[in-house]
Design an enzyme around this catalytic site. Sequence first.
Site, mmCIF file in Angstrom:
data_model
loop_
_atom_site.group_PDB
_atom_site.id
_atom_site.type_symbol
_atom_site.label_atom_id
_atom_site.label_comp_id
_atom_site.label_asym_id
_atom_site.label_seq_id
_atom_site.Cartn_x
_atom_site.Cartn_y
_atom_site.Cartn_z
ATOM 1 C CB SER A 152 0.571 -104.519 18.151
ATOM 2 O OG SER A 152 1.189 -103.313 18.544
ATOM 3 C CE1 TYR A 166 -3.617 -101.973 16.265
ATOM 4 C CE2 TYR A 166 -2.038 -101.425 17.988
ATOM 5 C CZ TYR A 166 -2.323 -101.981 16.755
ATOM 6 O OH TYR A 166 -1.309 -102.547 16.019
#
Length: 262
Positions: A152, A166
Amino acid sequence: MDSQSLFNVKGKVVLVTGGAKGIGRMISEGYVANGATVYISSRDAKACEEACNELNALGKGKAYWIAADFYKEEEIKRLAAELAKREGKLHVLVNNSGSNWGAPYDEYPSAAWTRVLTLNLHRVFDLTKLVTPLLEKTATPEDPARIINIGSIDGLRVPALDTFAYSASKAGLHHLSRHLANHLGRRNITSNSLACGPFESKMMAATLKNFGDQIKSGIPLGRIGSPEDVAGSCLFLSSRAGAYVNGATIRVDGGSSISAKI
């Protein structure tokens, strides 16, 4: 050196974790539409079965499913053993399964770290290690086996939202991918990661609903990612065109991670 042979994945055996929904589903369709045999795996057996039915209706490649709870180590071992029994080889592993957890800094629970790091990072290493013998069965210097780790842009930048575990897990995944590239490259297996920006997925649904226009305004290309964008990147990395790419982190984000905010 025509495009059909450069980007050909026909006949390759591919495992996509989390391949029934979201980005994983987009990736799975890209492979099946181009003649690959795709195995998808997630906890949701019903979603896996439905996705395979839809993918097989495309009539080019084949889609199969093996349900597995990636939070449980024994389930990862069962998945690898089942794949070995059914195919005995693997050309491409796409580590896509992931989870997120958002909470204010002062309230961020310890449990979030355990849950997110287990799925986003720990199990990526576990599964990759378990299927390495299957990847070695297909790996050659001219056509290596491939590992694609779905990371990401939040592993490259500091996200605006309070998703501490995350972003840390994705930064770790990008570096793990490079570490694997160094080690497994010597076995004719490449390892690369995609730093994905916003795509239409279950994980992103609430964020896009509440902040969609704001997110688009911060992307130089002015739009959310499409299935073709992420599937195309995977096809490139899995084909002859990407055979010499190893240890790369490719940003698939429309330029959002390099867009100046002021």
